[in-house]
Design a protein around this motif. Structure first.
Motif, PDB file in Angstrom:
ATOM      1  N   LYS A   1       3.844   9.048   0.732  1.00  0.00           N
ATOM      2  CA  LYS A   1       3.824   9.172  -0.594  1.00  0.00           C
ATOM      3  C   LYS A   1       2.495   9.979  -1.062  1.00  0.00           C
ATOM      4  O   LYS A   1       2.657  10.359  -2.306  1.00  0.00           O
ATOM      5  CB  LYS A   1       4.092   7.463  -1.188  1.00  0.00           C
ATOM      6  CG  LYS A   1       5.340   7.121  -0.826  1.00  0.00           C
ATOM      7  CD  LYS A   1       5.497   5.901  -1.674  1.00  0.00           C
ATOM      8  CE  LYS A   1       7.047   5.295  -1.558  1.00  0.00           C
ATOM      9  NZ  LYS A   1       7.180   4.117  -2.251  1.00  0.00           N
ATOM     10  N   SER A   2       1.418   9.496  -0.382  1.00  0.00           N
ATOM     11  CA  SER A   2       0.223  10.026  -1.066  1.00  0.00           C
ATOM     12  C   SER A   2       0.242  11.514  -0.633  1.00  0.00           C
ATOM     13  O   SER A   2      -0.481  12.156  -1.563  1.00  0.00           O
ATOM     14  CB  SER A   2      -0.783   9.069  -0.125  1.00  0.00           C
ATOM     15  OG  SER A   2      -1.059   7.828  -0.399  1.00  0.00           O
TER      16      SER A   2
ATOM     17  N   ARG B   1       1.463   7.022   3.508  1.00  0.00           N
ATOM     18  CA  ARG B   1       0.697   8.249   3.872  1.00  0.00           C
ATOM     19  C   ARG B   1       1.664   9.094   3.285  1.00  0.00           C
ATOM     20  O   ARG B   1       1.166  10.252   2.783  1.00  0.00           O
ATOM     21  CB  ARG B   1       0.260   8.361   5.272  1.00  0.00           C
ATOM     22  CG  ARG B   1      -0.720   7.449   5.506  1.00  0.00           C
ATOM     23  CD  ARG B   1      -1.360   7.794   7.074  1.00  0.00           C
ATOM     24  NE  ARG B   1      -2.435   7.071   7.176  1.00  0.00           N
ATOM     25  CZ  ARG B   1      -2.931   7.073   8.406  1.00  0.00           C
ATOM     26  NH1 ARG B   1      -2.851   7.800   9.370  1.00  0.00           N
ATOM     27  NH2 ARG B   1      -4.103   6.368   8.584  1.00  0.00           N
TER      28      ARG B   1
ATOM     29  N   LYS C   1       0.892  -1.141  -0.122  1.00  0.00           N
ATOM     30  CA  LYS C   1       0.010   0.104   0.098  1.00  0.00           C
ATOM     31  C   LYS C   1       0.812   1.156   0.092  1.00  0.00           C
ATOM     32  O   LYS C   1       1.889   1.343   0.753  1.00  0.00           O
ATOM     33  CB  LYS C   1      -0.965  -0.019   1.303  1.00  0.00           C
ATOM     34  CG  LYS C   1      -2.013  -0.849   1.296  1.00  0.00           C
ATOM     35  CD  LYS C   1      -3.200  -0.734   2.178  1.00  0.00           C
ATOM     36  CE  LYS C   1      -2.628  -0.995   3.678  1.00  0.00           C
ATOM     37  NZ  LYS C   1      -3.372  -0.690   4.764  1.00  0.00           N
ATOM     38  N   PRO C   2       0.507   2.212  -0.517  1.00  0.00           N
ATOM     39  CA  PRO C   2       1.178   3.537  -0.574  1.00  0.00           C
ATOM     40  C   PRO C   2       1.254   4.093   0.723  1.00  0.00           C
ATOM     41  O   PRO C   2       0.233   4.155   1.342  1.00  0.00           O
ATOM     42  CB  PRO C   2       0.720   4.482  -1.878  1.00  0.00           C
ATOM     43  CG  PRO C   2      -0.689   3.846  -1.851  1.00  0.00           C
ATOM     44  CD  PRO C   2      -0.785   2.307  -1.553  1.00  0.00           C
TER      45      PRO C   2
END
Length: 69
Positions: free
Chosen positions: A23-24, A21, A18-19
């Motif tokens: 990176k998001s 946080r 999962k990316p």
């Protein structure tokens, strides 16, 4: 033979990570920078040029953020 069995772990399918946080957040920040750069560029056009591309000064931000409807 050793106690460690050799297996092909590298061939097993791994779920995509999962990316994070961070990176998001970074991706969202970069997107906002691009949008604001486009807003400055389109806002610098005169009314005749805006009319040629089907925009008015009042709907520039909507057109840049959401595209054509």
């Amino acid at each position: 033979m050793t106690a460690h069995a050799t297996s092909c772990d590298w061939t097993a399918e791994q779920p995509a990570p999962k990316p994070s946080r961070i990176k998001s957040l970074f991706a969202a920040l970069m997107h906002e920078i691009e949008v604001r750069r486009a807003l400055r560029h389109v806002s610098s056009l005169d009314d005749a040029m805006l009319h040629d591309i089907g925009l008015t000064p009042g709907n520039i931000e909507d057109a840049v953020r959401c595209g054509r409807h």
